[in-house]
Design a protein around this motif. Sequence first.
Motif, PDB file in Angstrom:
ATOM      1  N   PRO A   1       0.566  -1.189   0.027  1.00 23.40           N
ATOM      2  CA  PRO A   1      -0.029   0.018   0.017  1.00 23.40           C
ATOM      3  C   PRO A   1       0.875   1.291  -0.020  1.00 23.40           C
ATOM      4  O   PRO A   1       0.550   2.368  -0.810  1.00 23.40           O
ATOM      5  CB  PRO A   1      -0.697  -0.259   1.179  1.00 23.40           C
ATOM      6  CG  PRO A   1      -1.040  -1.500   1.209  1.00 23.40           C
ATOM      7  CD  PRO A   1       0.350  -2.183   1.232  1.00 23.40           C
ATOM      8  N   SER A   2       1.968   1.188   0.677  1.00 24.88           N
ATOM      9  CA  SER A   2       2.994   2.395   0.589  1.00 24.88           C
ATOM     10  C   SER A   2       3.561   2.813  -0.662  1.00 24.88           C
ATOM     11  O   SER A   2       3.641   3.776  -0.983  1.00 24.88           O
ATOM     12  CB  SER A   2       4.074   2.294   1.511  1.00 24.88           C
ATOM     13  OG  SER A   2       4.796   1.220   1.312  1.00 24.88           O
ATOM     14  N   VAL A   3       3.758   1.695  -1.310  1.00 27.33           N
ATOM     15  CA  VAL A   3       4.348   2.049  -2.881  1.00 27.33           C
ATOM     16  C   VAL A   3       3.090   2.807  -3.696  1.00 27.33           C
ATOM     17  O   VAL A   3       3.319   3.617  -4.522  1.00 27.33           O
ATOM     18  CB  VAL A   3       4.662   0.711  -3.653  1.00 27.33           C
ATOM     19  CG1 VAL A   3       4.862   0.872  -5.010  1.00 27.33           C
ATOM     20  CG2 VAL A   3       5.883  -0.070  -2.632  1.00 27.33           C
ATOM     21  N   VAL A   4       1.795   2.119  -3.502  1.00 23.95           N
ATOM     22  CA  VAL A   4       0.800   2.670  -4.280  1.00 23.95           C
ATOM     23  C   VAL A   4       0.319   4.338  -3.825  1.00 23.95           C
ATOM     24  O   VAL A   4       0.271   5.300  -4.874  1.00 23.95           O
ATOM     25  CB  VAL A   4      -0.578   1.899  -4.341  1.00 23.95           C
ATOM     26  CG1 VAL A   4      -1.757   2.599  -4.927  1.00 23.95           C
ATOM     27  CG2 VAL A   4      -0.194   0.430  -4.547  1.00 23.95           C
ATOM     28  N   ALA A   5       0.563   4.285  -2.605  1.00 28.55           N
ATOM     29  CA  ALA A   5       0.440   5.827  -2.163  1.00 28.55           C
ATOM     30  C   ALA A   5       1.507   6.601  -2.662  1.00 28.55           C
ATOM     31  O   ALA A   5       1.202   7.871  -2.854  1.00 28.55           O
ATOM     32  CB  ALA A   5       0.455   5.829  -0.415  1.00 28.55           C
ATOM     33  N   HIS A   6       2.882   6.282  -2.633  1.00 31.75           N
ATOM     34  CA  HIS A   6       3.795   7.207  -3.080  1.00 31.75           C
ATOM     35  C   HIS A   6       3.780   7.417  -4.602  1.00 31.75           C
ATOM     36  O   HIS A   6       4.001   8.332  -5.050  1.00 31.75           O
ATOM     37  CB  HIS A   6       5.086   6.603  -2.646  1.00 31.75           C
ATOM     38  CG  HIS A   6       5.499   6.464  -1.167  1.00 31.75           C
ATOM     39  ND1 HIS A   6       5.337   7.476  -0.500  1.00 31.75           N
ATOM     40  CD2 HIS A   6       6.184   5.451  -0.593  1.00 31.75           C
ATOM     41  CE1 HIS A   6       5.655   7.207   0.782  1.00 31.75           C
ATOM     42  NE2 HIS A   6       6.316   5.902   0.897  1.00 31.75           N
ATOM     43  N   TYR A   7       3.510   6.130  -5.249  1.00 30.82           N
ATOM     44  CA  TYR A   7       2.909   6.513  -6.934  1.00 30.82           C
ATOM     45  C   TYR A   7       1.950   7.388  -7.145  1.00 30.82           C
ATOM     46  O   TYR A   7       2.144   8.302  -7.984  1.00 30.82           O
ATOM     47  CB  TYR A   7       2.859   5.141  -7.332  1.00 30.82           C
ATOM     48  CG  TYR A   7       3.066   5.067  -9.016  1.00 30.82           C
ATOM     49  CD1 TYR A   7       4.369   4.590  -9.392  1.00 30.82           C
ATOM     50  CD2 TYR A   7       1.923   5.021  -9.437  1.00 30.82           C
ATOM     51  CE1 TYR A   7       4.470   4.596 -10.729  1.00 30.82           C
ATOM     52  CE2 TYR A   7       2.063   5.047 -11.071  1.00 30.82           C
ATOM     53  CZ  TYR A   7       3.366   5.048 -11.452  1.00 30.82           C
ATOM     54  OH  TYR A   7       3.723   4.837 -12.914  1.00 30.82           O
TER      55      TYR A   7
ATOM     56  N   ILE B   1      12.035   9.648  -4.290  1.00 30.06           N
ATOM     57  CA  ILE B   1      12.917   9.157  -3.100  1.00 30.06           C
ATOM     58  C   ILE B   1      12.247   8.144  -2.243  1.00 30.06           C
ATOM     59  O   ILE B   1      12.568   7.030  -2.236  1.00 30.06           O
ATOM     60  CB  ILE B   1      13.607  10.188  -2.177  1.00 30.06           C
ATOM     61  CG1 ILE B   1      14.490  11.122  -2.897  1.00 30.06           C
ATOM     62  CG2 ILE B   1      14.180   9.545  -1.017  1.00 30.06           C
ATOM     63  CD1 ILE B   1      15.082  12.401  -2.004  1.00 30.06           C
ATOM     64  N   ASP B   2      10.799   8.291  -2.079  1.00 31.37           N
ATOM     65  CA  ASP B   2      10.078   7.380  -1.332  1.00 31.37           C
ATOM     66  C   ASP B   2       9.838   6.268  -2.286  1.00 31.37           C
ATOM     67  O   ASP B   2       9.854   5.027  -1.887  1.00 31.37           O
ATOM     68  CB  ASP B   2       8.738   7.801  -0.954  1.00 31.37           C
ATOM     69  CG  ASP B   2       9.013   9.086   0.356  1.00 31.37           C
ATOM     70  OD1 ASP B   2       9.899   9.131   0.921  1.00 31.37           O
ATOM     71  OD2 ASP B   2       8.130  10.063   0.230  1.00 31.37           O
ATOM     72  N   LEU B   3       9.759   6.397  -3.508  1.00 31.44           N
ATOM     73  CA  LEU B   3       9.610   5.086  -4.300  1.00 31.44           C
ATOM     74  C   LEU B   3      10.962   4.607  -4.610  1.00 31.44           C
ATOM     75  O   LEU B   3      10.721   3.276  -4.826  1.00 31.44           O
ATOM     76  CB  LEU B   3       9.012   5.619  -5.728  1.00 31.44           C
ATOM     77  CG  LEU B   3       7.602   5.830  -5.762  1.00 31.44           C
ATOM     78  CD1 LEU B   3       7.116   6.545  -6.961  1.00 31.44           C
ATOM     79  CD2 LEU B   3       6.847   4.556  -5.649  1.00 31.44           C
TER      80      LEU B   3
ATOM     81  N   SER C   1       8.507  -0.197  -8.189  1.00 27.20           N
ATOM     82  CA  SER C   1       7.489   0.294  -9.055  1.00 27.20           C
ATOM     83  C   SER C   1       7.821  -0.045 -10.562  1.00 27.20           C
ATOM     84  O   SER C   1       7.213   0.475 -11.273  1.00 27.20           O
ATOM     85  CB  SER C   1       7.330   1.824  -8.843  1.00 27.20           C
ATOM     86  OG  SER C   1       8.422   2.510  -9.303  1.00 27.20           O
ATOM     87  N   MET C   2       8.816  -0.925 -10.780  1.00 21.17           N
ATOM     88  CA  MET C   2       9.227  -1.199 -12.062  1.00 21.17           C
ATOM     89  C   MET C   2       8.359  -1.879 -12.652  1.00 21.17           C
ATOM     90  O   MET C   2       8.166  -1.675 -13.852  1.00 21.17           O
ATOM     91  CB  MET C   2      10.675  -2.142 -11.916  1.00 21.17           C
ATOM     92  CG  MET C   2      11.161  -2.451 -13.032  1.00 21.17           C
ATOM     93  SD  MET C   2      12.477  -3.697 -12.993  1.00 21.17           S
ATOM     94  CE  MET C   2      11.914  -5.202 -12.350  1.00 21.17           C
ATOM     95  N   PHE C   3       7.512  -2.636 -12.296  1.00 21.92           N
ATOM     96  CA  PHE C   3       6.423  -3.286 -12.874  1.00 21.92           C
ATOM     97  C   PHE C   3       5.063  -2.578 -13.135  1.00 21.92           C
ATOM     98  O   PHE C   3       4.442  -2.701 -14.083  1.00 21.92           O
ATOM     99  CB  PHE C   3       5.926  -4.612 -12.147  1.00 21.92           C
ATOM    100  CG  PHE C   3       6.962  -5.929 -12.464  1.00 21.92           C
ATOM    101  CD1 PHE C   3       6.946  -6.693 -13.700  1.00 21.92           C
ATOM    102  CD2 PHE C   3       8.229  -5.908 -11.610  1.00 21.92           C
ATOM    103  CE1 PHE C   3       7.649  -7.672 -13.758  1.00 21.92           C
ATOM    104  CE2 PHE C   3       9.231  -7.072 -11.925  1.00 21.92           C
ATOM    105  CZ  PHE C   3       8.902  -7.833 -12.845  1.00 21.92           C
ATOM    106  N   ILE C   4       5.012  -1.429 -12.259  1.00 22.05           N
ATOM    107  CA  ILE C   4       4.039  -0.554 -12.638  1.00 22.05           C
ATOM    108  C   ILE C   4       4.468   0.083 -13.822  1.00 22.05           C
ATOM    109  O   ILE C   4       3.395   0.458 -14.893  1.00 22.05           O
ATOM    110  CB  ILE C   4       3.704   0.561 -11.647  1.00 22.05           C
ATOM    111  CG1 ILE C   4       3.597  -0.239 -10.059  1.00 22.05           C
ATOM    112  CG2 ILE C   4       2.817   1.547 -12.081  1.00 22.05           C
ATOM    113  CD1 ILE C   4       3.404   0.815  -8.942  1.00 22.05           C
TER     114      ILE C   4
END
Length: 440
Positions: free
Chosen positions: A309-315, A335-337, A400-403
């Motif tokens: 969830p944190s990755v989605v939020a940062h994205y 940076i967060d990502l 996030s590489m696969f996003i």
Amino acid sequence: MSKKPVTTRSGRFLKLAGMTASVAGQFAGQRARRVLGRESDEERSRQYARMADEIVDTLGELKGAVMKVGQVASQTQDFLPKEFSDALQRLQKEAPPMPFEVIRQQVEAELGAPLDELFEEIREEPYAAASIGQVHRARMKDGTEVIVKVQYPGVDESCDSDLKQLRMALRFGGLLRMPKESADRLFEEIRIRLKEELDYENEASNLRRFRDYHQRHPWVIIPRVIDSHSTRHVLTLELAEGDHLRQVTPERYSQETINLLGERLFVTMADELFDFQCIHGDPHAGNFAFRPDGTLILYDFGCVKSLRPSVVAHYRQALIAALDENYEALDRHLIDLGARVAEKPAITPDYYAMWRNMLIEPFDGDEPYDFGRSDLHQQIAAHTHTVFRYLDRLQPAVDSMFIDRMVAGHYWILKQLGVQAAFRRHLESYLRDEPATAST
């Protein structure tokens, strides 16, 4: 005469080791000529192209993990010489098939019975051939039409050694342009995803999860797993047919229908990212099919990425900052990502503005954007050299590489379909955490 397939671990190791030694020798010679001042830019480019061709030819012959990594690497062009990334594009094309006798032996070993006892009929000509396996159409004893996905022998057992050899070839050939720590994280992420993709029982589980989730989208079809004929290396699915992208022609699909398909593709992708937080990570054209009534068919759920969830939020926050032209906030969110090295100075706003103004084009305003005429990919390619100015501050964003891979894959599908659509309203609804609903 076709070459005999390399299916043993030792055979694969020797093939890759020979490739690594050859590439390393070529790079050493190139470096010596450079030191002596005897190498022009044109000669260096030709040498890179020769090394790249040798690597790509070997990966294509061996298939498996190394070919899959080559396909992923072809979409990570910022950190590879242009000659190499161009050559890797060949691996995106359909792979040459394995002999049917190899497939027969694999199926019978996995399912524990002769083919004529397992199926009423199975066609020898492949329905499709890919990097780690190939697909054959068949009919069950009860008359159900199915496809049988068969993993190539030796691919699973050789995954780790294949990746190690490929990384050595890239490093010794001077082709891996990133710090060791970043390369470690990148290859570990690829290794984990490949291990999952090589486990067809895991893919069967993914298919069930995505089928359940997409019940909310009546216009999405995902094939049903036939459990009795599926194992770790063989996956049997109920046949769900549609038109390949190249069959979506004006004779059968109106522009209105094509636009509807584009909207549904966008909503499917965005729902998986922002709501389900689990994405279909291999969105090339061969994994989609279409029907004139606006139906989407999704195939191949071996490569699936569950997102924290944190990755989605940062994205999401990074996208909001980019749209708002708040480049200080964008720098923090990158940076967060993990895309920006925290210990290094901030990247200048004009650099972010250049990319933002380019990438926002499909979402700039309420007028439909013509993806069919888009040259966005050419604009991106023309500016990739600017990444090297900040190579010490940027790094592959593993989380996030696969996003990014999913977004790039969908762009190409929308372009090839010739979609004309305005997605700004949809995008803003997802960024406000209010998922859009596609037309039904």
